[in-house]
Structures are given as structure tokens and as C-alpha cells.
Design a protein around this motif. Structure first.
Motif, PDB file in Angstrom:
ATOM      1  N   PRO A  94       0.811  -1.220   0.000  1.00  0.00           N
ATOM      2  CA  PRO A  94       0.000   0.000   0.000  1.00  0.00           C
ATOM      3  C   PRO A  94       0.845   1.271   0.000  1.00  0.00           C
ATOM      4  O   PRO A  94       0.475   2.266  -0.633  1.00  0.00           O
ATOM      5  N   ALA A  95       1.986   1.239   0.697  1.00  0.00           N
ATOM      6  CA  ALA A  95       2.853   2.418   0.726  1.00  0.00           C
ATOM      7  C   ALA A  95       3.380   2.750  -0.666  1.00  0.00           C
ATOM      8  O   ALA A  95       3.452   3.919  -1.061  1.00  0.00           O
ATOM      9  N   VAL A 110       1.940   1.973  -3.498  1.00  0.00           N
ATOM     10  CA  VAL A 110       0.806   2.449  -4.303  1.00  0.00           C
ATOM     11  C   VAL A 110       0.525   3.915  -3.996  1.00  0.00           C
ATOM     12  O   VAL A 110       0.301   4.727  -4.908  1.00  0.00           O
ATOM     13  N   TRP A 111       0.539   4.261  -2.709  1.00  0.00           N
ATOM     14  CA  TRP A 111       0.291   5.646  -2.315  1.00  0.00           C
ATOM     15  C   TRP A 111       1.369   6.570  -2.893  1.00  0.00           C
ATOM     16  O   TRP A 111       1.063   7.646  -3.391  1.00  0.00           O
ATOM     17  N   HIS A 112       2.615   6.134  -2.837  1.00  0.00           N
ATOM     18  CA  HIS A 112       3.709   6.937  -3.404  1.00  0.00           C
ATOM     19  C   HIS A 112       3.516   7.102  -4.907  1.00  0.00           C
ATOM     20  O   HIS A 112       3.731   8.208  -5.446  1.00  0.00           O
ATOM     21  N   LEU A 124       0.682   7.052  -6.600  1.00  0.00           N
ATOM     22  CA  LEU A 124      -0.443   7.951  -6.870  1.00  0.00           C
ATOM     23  C   LEU A 124      -0.056   9.413  -6.624  1.00  0.00           C
ATOM     24  O   LEU A 124      -0.496  10.307  -7.361  1.00  0.00           O
ATOM     25  N   ARG A 125       0.767   9.648  -5.602  1.00  0.00           N
ATOM     26  CA  ARG A 125       1.197  11.026  -5.312  1.00  0.00           C
ATOM     27  C   ARG A 125       2.089  11.569  -6.422  1.00  0.00           C
ATOM     28  O   ARG A 125       2.079  12.778  -6.698  1.00  0.00           O
ATOM     29  N   ALA A 177      -0.985   1.015  -8.877  1.00  0.00           N
ATOM     30  CA  ALA A 177      -2.411   1.249  -8.660  1.00  0.00           C
ATOM     31  C   ALA A 177      -3.246   0.318  -9.524  1.00  0.00           C
ATOM     32  O   ALA A 177      -4.259  -0.230  -9.076  1.00  0.00           O
ATOM     33  N   TYR A 182      -3.734  -3.188  -8.082  1.00  0.00           N
ATOM     34  CA  TYR A 182      -4.798  -3.338  -7.088  1.00  0.00           C
ATOM     35  C   TYR A 182      -6.157  -3.405  -7.762  1.00  0.00           C
ATOM     36  O   TYR A 182      -7.059  -4.119  -7.313  1.00  0.00           O
TER      37      TYR A 182
END
Length: 213
Positions: free
Chosen positions: A70-71, A73-75, A77-78, A93, A96
């Protein structure tokens, strides 16, 4: 130079789902339950094939190769707007989204095996559960499809966003090749995938599809 990123098993499963999901919806809405179940069993064969191929197939097909934390993926997306290096297969992303779609479609198919329309049609496993359980699974079967639609809309929106960035994801899934990468993934022999799919189609056809007609 064209580099192959998607093998034929992945592409068949992908486009087969694209075709069969709307057909399942249409046949269910029109009350064509023999067709509804036939389309669903064909879809089941594709989904099972894709899940197993995700364990033994090409690098771009394997879940262990493209599912990230998840970390990560978040990076991703940012930093999405500033990404310049294309991902060989699914981006973090998108990975998922693939897992979510396969999960939802699996829930849809499994619940359908126990569902009933309380008129003429029952799933082949309906008799194995209580009437209350069958009713709940029928409700789940109907409501879960709304989640599938939501994921499809999200997926189409992402494809449009990438197309505006100049990344042609649809064409690569059609042809299997991309020109914007310089590293070739390992592409496995598709013979095990075709064999698996044919065995599933033969088994489901004999056990579940032929009795419908």
C-alpha cells in the motif's frame, strides 16, 4: 522496437471478461437465464484460468511480480502526474484494480452458484445451503454487481487519463506489444494456460452448460 509485454492467455482472459460481463448483465436483465448461466460458466473458466496463470504465467501475469505494498501504491499515486518511466506491466495502482476486479467477479460467480430467482432458476449448488443462506447469497449476487460496475468505471477513467498522457494501454492489451519500454519481461509458454482453459471449458461444459440446453 516492439517488445511483448502481455501473453495471449492474459489477453484472452482480459477481453473475454470484457465481452462476457455485459452479456451476463444483459441476459440476467432480460430473464434469459439459460444464456445467463452459460455466459457465467464461460466467465468462470476464464477467471480460474487467470488466477492460476497469475501464479505460473509470464512475469507480467504473475501477482507476485506486480502487486506492491500500500505504501508503494500511495507513493505512485502522489507522483502520478510526474511519472516518466513507464511500467512494463501493471502499475502499482492498476495492480490493485486487477486484484479487486478478479475478487469481485469471483464473488459474483461463486454467489451465483447458490442463488435463485424464486421462480424457475437455481444455481447448481443451491440445494447445498439453507434457504436463508441462499437468499443472502442471492442478495449478494445482485448487490456485488454494482461494485463491479463501479470498478469498471474507475478502470475506464484511468485508461482515459493515461491516454491523455500519451500512454496507449488499450492497444498494448490488444496486440500484446509496447514500443515505449526498453526492457523485455519473461514471457512464458502459453501451452499450460491453453491446456488449463480447455480442461475447464470441457468440464464446465459437460457438467453445467449442456444440462441447461
Amino acid at each position: 522496437m516492439k517488445i511483448q509485454v502481455w501473453d495471449k492467455v492474459v489477453r484472452l482472459c482480459h477481453w473475454g471478461m470484457v465481452i462476457l460481463l455485459p452479456l451476463c448483465w444483459w441476459s440476467g436483465e432480460e430473464g434469459e437465464m439459460e444464456w445467463h448461466q452459460t455466459f457465467a460458466y464461460l466467465l468462470l473458466a476464464l477467471v480460474v484460468t487467470r488466477l492460476i496463470w497469475g501464479l505460473i504465467g509470464s512475469d507480467t501475469a504473475r501477482f507476485t511480480q506486480f502487486v506492491r505494498s500500500p505504501a508503494q501504491v500511495w507513493h505512485y499515486l502522489r507522483q502520478w502526474r510526474h511519472q516518466r518511466t513507464p511500467h512494463i506491466g501493471h502499475n502499482p495502482a492498476g495492480a490493485y484494480a486487477v486484484v479487486l476486479m478478479l475478487t469481485l467477479v469471483s464473488v459474483q460467480l461463486i454467489s451465483g452458484l447458490f442463488a435463485t430467482d424464486d421462480i424457475l432458476t437455481e444455481g447448481p449448488l443451491y440445494g447445498l445451503v439453507s434457504s436463508d443462506t441462499a437468499s443472502w447469497l442471492t442478495w449478494l449476487h445482485k448487490q456485488n454487481f454494482n461494485l463491479i460496475i463501479a470498478v469498471v468505471v474507475l478502470h475506464l477513467s484511468a485508461l482515459l487519463a493515461y491516454r491523455l498522457k500519451g500512454v496507449k494501454l488499450v492497444s498494448s492489451m490488444l496486440t500484446g506489444y509496447r514500443r515505449d519500454i526498453d526492457q523485455a519481461p519473461r514471457i512464458a509458454s502459453t501451452l499450460p494456460g491453453w491446456t488449463l482453459l480447455l480442461v475447464l471449458l470441457a468440464g464446465l461444459g459437460w457438467a453445467l452448460i449442456l444440462p441447461l440446453w
